[in-house]
Each structure stands twice: as structure tokens, then as C-alpha cells.
Design a protein around this motif. Structure first.
Motif, PDB file in Angstrom:
ATOM      1  N   LYS A  47       4.311  -4.254 -19.141  1.00 21.18           N
ATOM      2  CA  LYS A  47       3.026  -4.943 -19.091  1.00 21.18           C
ATOM      3  C   LYS A  47       2.896  -6.001 -20.056  1.00 21.18           C
ATOM      4  O   LYS A  47       2.373  -7.186 -19.645  1.00 21.18           O
ATOM      5  N   GLU A  48       3.191  -5.716 -21.211  1.00 20.75           N
ATOM      6  CA  GLU A  48       2.811  -6.825 -22.395  1.00 20.75           C
ATOM      7  C   GLU A  48       4.254  -7.856 -22.779  1.00 20.75           C
ATOM      8  O   GLU A  48       3.603  -8.903 -22.941  1.00 20.75           O
ATOM      9  N   ALA A  49       5.257  -7.271 -22.380  1.00 18.81           N
ATOM     10  CA  ALA A  49       6.333  -8.035 -22.793  1.00 18.81           C
ATOM     11  C   ALA A  49       7.805  -7.645 -22.313  1.00 18.81           C
ATOM     12  O   ALA A  49       7.742  -6.810 -21.459  1.00 18.81           O
ATOM     13  N   PHE A  50       8.843  -8.375 -22.595  1.00 18.90           N
ATOM     14  CA  PHE A  50      10.079  -8.071 -22.193  1.00 18.90           C
ATOM     15  C   PHE A  50      10.727  -7.474 -23.589  1.00 18.90           C
ATOM     16  O   PHE A  50      10.907  -8.056 -24.664  1.00 18.90           O
ATOM     17  N   PHE A  51      11.527  -6.265 -23.298  1.00 21.28           N
ATOM     18  CA  PHE A  51      12.269  -5.601 -24.346  1.00 21.28           C
ATOM     19  C   PHE A  51      13.936  -6.063 -24.402  1.00 21.28           C
ATOM     20  O   PHE A  51      14.500  -5.552 -23.255  1.00 21.28           O
ATOM     21  N   LEU A  52      14.248  -6.557 -25.526  1.00 27.95           N
ATOM     22  CA  LEU A  52      15.798  -7.092 -25.536  1.00 27.95           C
ATOM     23  C   LEU A  52      16.273  -5.799 -26.097  1.00 27.95           C
ATOM     24  O   LEU A  52      16.231  -5.467 -27.273  1.00 27.95           O
ATOM     25  N   GLU A  53      17.065  -4.732 -25.228  1.00 30.06           N
ATOM     26  CA  GLU A  53      17.574  -3.532 -26.007  1.00 30.06           C
ATOM     27  C   GLU A  53      18.884  -3.597 -26.626  1.00 30.06           C
ATOM     28  O   GLU A  53      20.076  -3.863 -25.434  1.00 30.06           O
ATOM     29  N   LEU A  54      19.037  -3.515 -27.685  1.00 29.87           N
ATOM     30  CA  LEU A  54      20.428  -3.726 -28.375  1.00 29.87           C
ATOM     31  C   LEU A  54      21.110  -2.647 -28.972  1.00 29.87           C
ATOM     32  O   LEU A  54      21.796  -2.850 -29.632  1.00 29.87           O
ATOM     33  N   LYS A  70       0.054   3.121 -37.217  1.00 31.57           N
ATOM     34  CA  LYS A  70      -0.364   2.569 -36.172  1.00 31.57           C
ATOM     35  C   LYS A  70       1.213   2.325 -35.461  1.00 31.57           C
ATOM     36  O   LYS A  70       0.676   2.448 -34.068  1.00 31.57           O
ATOM     37  N   GLY A  71       2.041   2.361 -35.767  1.00 33.16           N
ATOM     38  CA  GLY A  71       3.502   2.296 -35.145  1.00 33.16           C
ATOM     39  C   GLY A  71       3.643   3.420 -34.284  1.00 33.16           C
ATOM     40  O   GLY A  71       3.850   3.416 -33.054  1.00 33.16           O
ATOM     41  N   ALA A  72       3.211   4.701 -34.740  1.00 34.98           N
ATOM     42  CA  ALA A  72       3.163   6.103 -34.040  1.00 34.98           C
ATOM     43  C   ALA A  72       2.274   5.948 -32.878  1.00 34.98           C
ATOM     44  O   ALA A  72       2.496   6.430 -31.778  1.00 34.98           O
ATOM     45  N   GLN A  73       1.032   5.180 -32.916  1.00 34.50           N
ATOM     46  CA  GLN A  73      -0.085   5.352 -32.191  1.00 34.50           C
ATOM     47  C   GLN A  73       0.754   4.536 -30.874  1.00 34.50           C
ATOM     48  O   GLN A  73       0.358   4.833 -29.454  1.00 34.50           O
ATOM     49  N   ASN A  74       1.300   3.450 -31.207  1.00 38.02           N
ATOM     50  CA  ASN A  74       1.941   2.574 -30.116  1.00 38.02           C
ATOM     51  C   ASN A  74       3.092   3.032 -29.441  1.00 38.02           C
ATOM     52  O   ASN A  74       3.020   2.777 -28.111  1.00 38.02           O
ATOM     53  N   ILE A  75       3.951   3.893 -30.180  1.00 36.63           N
ATOM     54  CA  ILE A  75       4.968   4.816 -29.535  1.00 36.63           C
ATOM     55  C   ILE A  75       4.313   5.779 -28.320  1.00 36.63           C
ATOM     56  O   ILE A  75       4.703   5.572 -27.523  1.00 36.63           O
ATOM     57  N   TYR A  94       4.496   5.137 -24.332  1.00 37.91           N
ATOM     58  CA  TYR A  94       5.243   6.030 -23.643  1.00 37.91           C
ATOM     59  C   TYR A  94       4.077   6.745 -22.339  1.00 37.91           C
ATOM     60  O   TYR A  94       4.456   6.943 -21.514  1.00 37.91           O
ATOM     61  N   ASP A  95       3.057   6.968 -22.914  1.00 38.25           N
ATOM     62  CA  ASP A  95       1.985   7.478 -21.967  1.00 38.25           C
ATOM     63  C   ASP A  95       1.765   6.545 -20.784  1.00 38.25           C
ATOM     64  O   ASP A  95       1.415   7.199 -19.794  1.00 38.25           O
ATOM     65  N   THR A  96       1.603   5.425 -20.934  1.00 39.51           N
ATOM     66  CA  THR A  96       1.076   4.333 -19.996  1.00 39.51           C
ATOM     67  C   THR A  96       2.171   3.812 -19.116  1.00 39.51           C
ATOM     68  O   THR A  96       2.125   3.676 -17.968  1.00 39.51           O
ATOM     69  N   GLU A  97       3.636   3.872 -19.529  1.00 45.09           N
ATOM     70  CA  GLU A  97       4.672   3.220 -18.970  1.00 45.09           C
ATOM     71  C   GLU A  97       5.969   4.129 -18.902  1.00 45.09           C
ATOM     72  O   GLU A  97       6.819   3.502 -18.401  1.00 45.09           O
ATOM     73  N   HIS A  98       5.885   5.369 -19.673  1.00 48.32           N
ATOM     74  CA  HIS A  98       7.097   6.160 -19.720  1.00 48.32           C
ATOM     75  C   HIS A  98       8.409   5.245 -20.463  1.00 48.32           C
ATOM     76  O   HIS A  98       9.323   5.598 -20.021  1.00 48.32           O
ATOM     77  N   TYR A  99       7.880   4.544 -21.144  1.00 45.93           N
ATOM     78  CA  TYR A  99       8.876   3.509 -22.037  1.00 45.93           C
ATOM     79  C   TYR A  99       8.899   3.964 -23.436  1.00 45.93           C
ATOM     80  O   TYR A  99       8.007   4.131 -24.166  1.00 45.93           O
TER      81      TYR A  99
END
Length: 491
Positions: free
Chosen positions: A94-101, A377-382, A386-391
Motif C-alpha cells: 500500500k505504501e511503497a514498492f519493495f526491491l527485494e535483494l 519503532k522498527g518492530a512496531q512497523n514489522i 505483517y498484520d495488514t498485508e502479510h508482508y
């Protein structure tokens, strides 16, 4: 294309010689005399594969390599070592595109460059007619070490020695390194942090008397860190690839700007994005994301770089760095290639633990936005993503995601944005499991299994059964013992 030192020495050398040397004789870093333009128009990027883009980028920078040599290196690097058909993943949220390296053999972004560096180096040795073996010296904050070991294991004519901070990497990162096979691989934990290891390696590189000692043993030093231009340039390709993917999907039209967010430690990854921008890729803002060790955030805000600060061990250990080596290359570019100025800045950093850049350089820093995020803060966003988009994202990518959310909130900028995802969540299973509420195990290896069960995702094959592999490299040494360790490895 010739390569010169950031500290102003008069040498002008081919890329093959720069790749072999790793670092310049005056302790500067090699940079191209000018950054080349993209060889094709933006519209032509649409539909290009990763290999096609990598060949194009490397061919533009490494002009002493033949077309056949570049094709050989790229085709040899980006093959079935990667679990993705096109080497990288590209996921929309929803927020962005993730370039998975992180779909290579060590589950981290370092695979993208360190899969090709051994081929670039061996071709360079042939081109330069070198009669010495190469000793790769590498300091690592976690991921470079394993990726370099994997890339150079059993490569003829090369020994690789890796130093990492004891108790300064994740359980998985450490086990990946100390179980590395290969008669030419050597791994040492050092008593100290990454900056201690990196500074010592740089000192060894420029110690002429020690160079004579290893020369008598038939060796010459080189590097697999991003201080090596052969490691840095391949990283430019995946920024160009990101733009190509957005074009192909119809998300943007040729010429539309994008933003790029990079979790940043040693500044090599985001510098590659800066090089891509200077080649003509329409990157509007380069967003530099730091963890609690926010020396870069402070620098971009003030123009003052200072090391007199507390050092934190965080849940994103590959970013636990205070001396960001590749920043020197950016400063050189922004100064108008003024090597004398950069030499003075680096001297001030060595002697006074600080420097302040000129108004000219400070003006150039406006191309970047810098922010930081702490582990909580990083843990909250992880958990939230995950909860909202299973990413599922790792702790370093979470730093970038957190900083991006702050940036967007503060600026209102809704430009299409690519977040560079630098590692598999499984490399930092303890922290990710704790963040999303997975059952915690007795150690990081049990956390891998619990995280997989909780999320119904697969553990990357390179990380499975790590705890069952034999420990081959178990030495812990002091920084002052590194030279002795190197000699023992090469005798």
C-alpha cells in the motif's frame, strides 16, 4: 574510463587495476573520473531483464573490459544461485514498492555484488598480468562477510580473510560465517565493533612494510567491501532495474521521478543509487535511513560529521556503524573532485573525530533526506505491515520503512517510492519473531522454525539446518593480532 583517488593522488588507472587494488595508495577510494550516462533512453529500459541491465551498467563504467568479458561475468554471477528468475524480487504494498535483494545464496543484498566480484577480479588479474595471488581482506558488520566467503570460496589464486565484531552480529549471521567451507576461507571474530575492524583493515591496506611481508609470500591485498569499486558499481544496476520494473508495469511513464529509500550503514548501497541518478535515472529524493547510530542523519542535517558519540548495538546490526566509508566518494563528487579538500576532511576525522564540510558540499547534500528509527519503532512497523498485508520484512528494511513513513508524513510527498529490502527476515529471526508475536525459541535457530510455522513462509534454503553444520572458524582475536592472523593464514 579512468579511475582516480578521492584524496588527490595523480594516478589514473583502468578499472581492472582499481578492482585488484581495492583501495588507493593514499588511502583514498577509487572513483570514475566522471559518471557515465545511461547508454539507452529511459523508454528502452521497459522490459529489460536484470542481466541486460547489469551488462549495460557495467559496460558503461568498466570500459577496459570487453563486451565478451562483461557478458561472461554477468552470466556467471546471476544464474541459479538466485531463487528468483530475474535475481531480485519486486513487491508492491500500500505504501511503497519493495526491491527485494535477498534471494541469493546468503539471503542478503550483498549477494547482488559479491556474486559477480570474483569474476570481475579474476578477469582483472588476467588483464593486468599479475603474477601474485590475491588476499581478500574484509571487515564485516554481518552480511558482507558471508557473501564474500561464499563468492570467493575455492576460487583459484585467491585467499579470503574476514573479520567480524564478536557479539556484534546476529546468531544466524555468525553461524553462516563460522561454518563456511573452502580451503581458502578464513574467519576471525575480533574484540571490538565493526568500526574497529574496518579501521584496522584500512591501516593494513596502506602499510607498505606489511605489504612487503605478504608480497614475499606471493600475495597482494584486495578488498570485497564496498570500498572496492568492483563491488560498488554492480549495485547501480538494481536501481536502474527498479525503474524498468515500474515502467513495465505501467506504474510510471518514462521521465517520471521516483524516490528511493535505503537502510544505510557504510553508505555504499545508497551511493550506488546516487550514481544511478547521475547516470540519468529520474530519482527525485534519495532517503538515507539510519538506526540509533544516526551519525549520517546528523551529518545531513548539519554538515558536521562527528564520532564523539555513544555506539549502540541494535536489532539491525549491519547498520551499527559510525564511520561510513563510502561517504568519502559522495563528498569528492560534491566538492567538484577536489582531492585535497577530501584529504583534509579525512585527516580531521582521523585526528579530531570530526569534520565540517564546505558550503558547496553542504548545498549538494540537499539531494538527500536523512532520518532515523529506533529498534522499538522498527518492530512496531514489522508487526503492522505483517498484520495488514502479510508482508514480512527484516529489521534493516523496517528502519527504511519507518523513516519513509516519517518522511511522507512530514513532507506530504506522494512520489512513487522504492524501498530497498536488504535481507531476508529469517536472517534476523529472533527480532522479527518477537515483533510479530511468533513463539520465541531457545535460540535464533529455533526462532527460524517458529517464524516459518507462524507465517506459513519458507525458510531460505541457505539458512536451513545452520545449527547442524560444523563450526570451522572459531578464533576470537584482538585488533592488534590481525596482522599475525593474516600471516598465519597465508603461510
Amino acid at each position: 574510463m579512468k579511475y582516480i583517488s578521492t584524496r588527490g593522488s595523480s594516478e589514473r588507472i583502468d578499472s581492472s587495476e582499481a578492482i585488484i587494488n581495492g583501495i588507493a595508495g593514499d588511502r583514498g577510494l577509487y572513483v570514475p573520473e566522471s559518471i557515465p550516462n545511461l547508454p539507452v533512453g529511459l523508454e528502452e529500459l521497459k522490459g529489460m531483464s536484470y542481466k541486460e541491465i547489469a551488462k549495460m551498467v557495467l559496460g558503461a563504467f568498466f570500459t577496459d573490459f570487453s563486451k565478451e568479458q562483461i557478458e561472461y561475468c554477468v552470466n556467471s554471477a546471476y544464474d541459479d544461485k538466485f531463487s528468483k528468475d530475474d535475481a531480485v524480487g519486486f513487491t508492491k504494498t500500500k505504501e511503497a514498492f519493495f526491491l527485494e535483494l535477498y534471494h541469493g545464496k546468503t539471503a542478503a543484498f550483498k549477494d547482488m555484488a559479491l556474486s559477480i566480484l570474483p569474476f570481475l577480479l579474476t578477469e582483472s588479474i588476467k588483464m593486468q598480468g599479475s603474477d601474485k595471488k590475491i588476499c581478500i581482506l574484509t571487515a564485516t558488520s554481518g552480511d558482507t562477510g558471508k557473501a564474500a566467503l561464499e563468492g570467493f570460496a575455492d576460487v583459484e589464486g585467491v585467499d579470503i580473510i574476514v573479520f567480524y565484531p564478536n557479539n556484534g552480529v546476529s546468531t544466524v549471521q555468525e553461524r553462516q560465517m563460522i561454518t563456511q567451507q573452502g580451503d581458502n576461507t578464513h574467519v576471525f571474530a575480533i574484540e571490538g565493533n565493526f568500526d574497529d575492524a574496518q579501521t584496522a583493515v584500512k591501516d593494513i591496506f596502506t602499510d607498505s612494510e606489511f605489504a612487503k611481508e605478504i608480497g614475499a609470500l606471493g600475495y597482494k591485498f584486495s578488498s570485497a567491501n564496498s570500498i572496492n569499486i568492483g563491488r560498488l558499481v554492480p549495485q547501480v544496476a538494481y536501481y536502474v532495474y527498479s525503474y524498468a520494473k515500474l515502467l513495465s508495469s505501467g506504474q510510471i511513464k518514462a521521465g517520471d521521478p521516483i524516490n528511493v529509500v535505503v537502510p544505510t550503514g557504510n553508505f555504499g548501497n545508497i551511493l550506488a543509487g546516487y550514481y544511478a541518478k547521475n547516470m540519468g535515472l529520474p530519482i527525485a529524493k534519495l532517503i538515507c535511513a539510519s538506526n540509533e547510530n544516526k551519525v549520517l542523519t546528523d551529518f545531513f542535517e548539519t554538515g558536521v560529521y562527528h564520532l564523539d558519540r555513544e555506539f549502540y548495538l541494535t536489532s539491525s546490526p549491519s547498520m551499527d556503524i559510525l564511520v561510513s566509508s563510502n561517504l568519502e566518494r559522495l563528498l569528492f563528487n560534491l566538492s567538484g573532485n577536489d582531492g585535497a579538500q577530501i584529504k583534509n576532511l579525512m585527516k580531521s576525522l582521523d585526528e579530531n573525530k570530526r569534520y565540517e564540510v564546505s558550503p558547496e558540499i553542504k548545498k549538494g547534500l540537499s539531494e538527500f533526506y536523512a532520518g532515523f528509527s529506533n529498534s522499538e519503532k522498527g518492530a512496531q512497523n514489522i508487526k503492522e505491515l505483517y498484520d495488514t498485508e502479510h508482508y514480512l520484512m527484516d529489521t534493516h528494511t523496517a528502519v527504511a520503512y519507518s523513516v519513509y513513513k516519517d518522511y511522507k508524513k512530514n513532507t506530504g510527498d506522494d512520489t512513487d517510492t522504492v524501498i530497498v529490502s536488504t535481507a531476508s527476515a529469517y536472517k534476523f529471526a529472533e527480532s522479527v519473531a518477537a515483533a510479530i508475536g511468533s513463539l520465541r525459541g531457545k535460540d535464533g535457530f529455533e526462532d527460524l522454525k517458529n517464524l516459518s510455522k507462524h507465517t506459513s513462509t519458507e525458510i531460505p534454503c541457505c539458512l536451513r539446518d545452520l545449527d547442524k553444520r560444523d563450526v570451522i572458524h572459531g578464533d576470537v582475536i584482538k585488533v592488534g593480532e590481525m596482522r599475525k592472523a593474516i600471516l598465519n593464514c597465508l603461510k
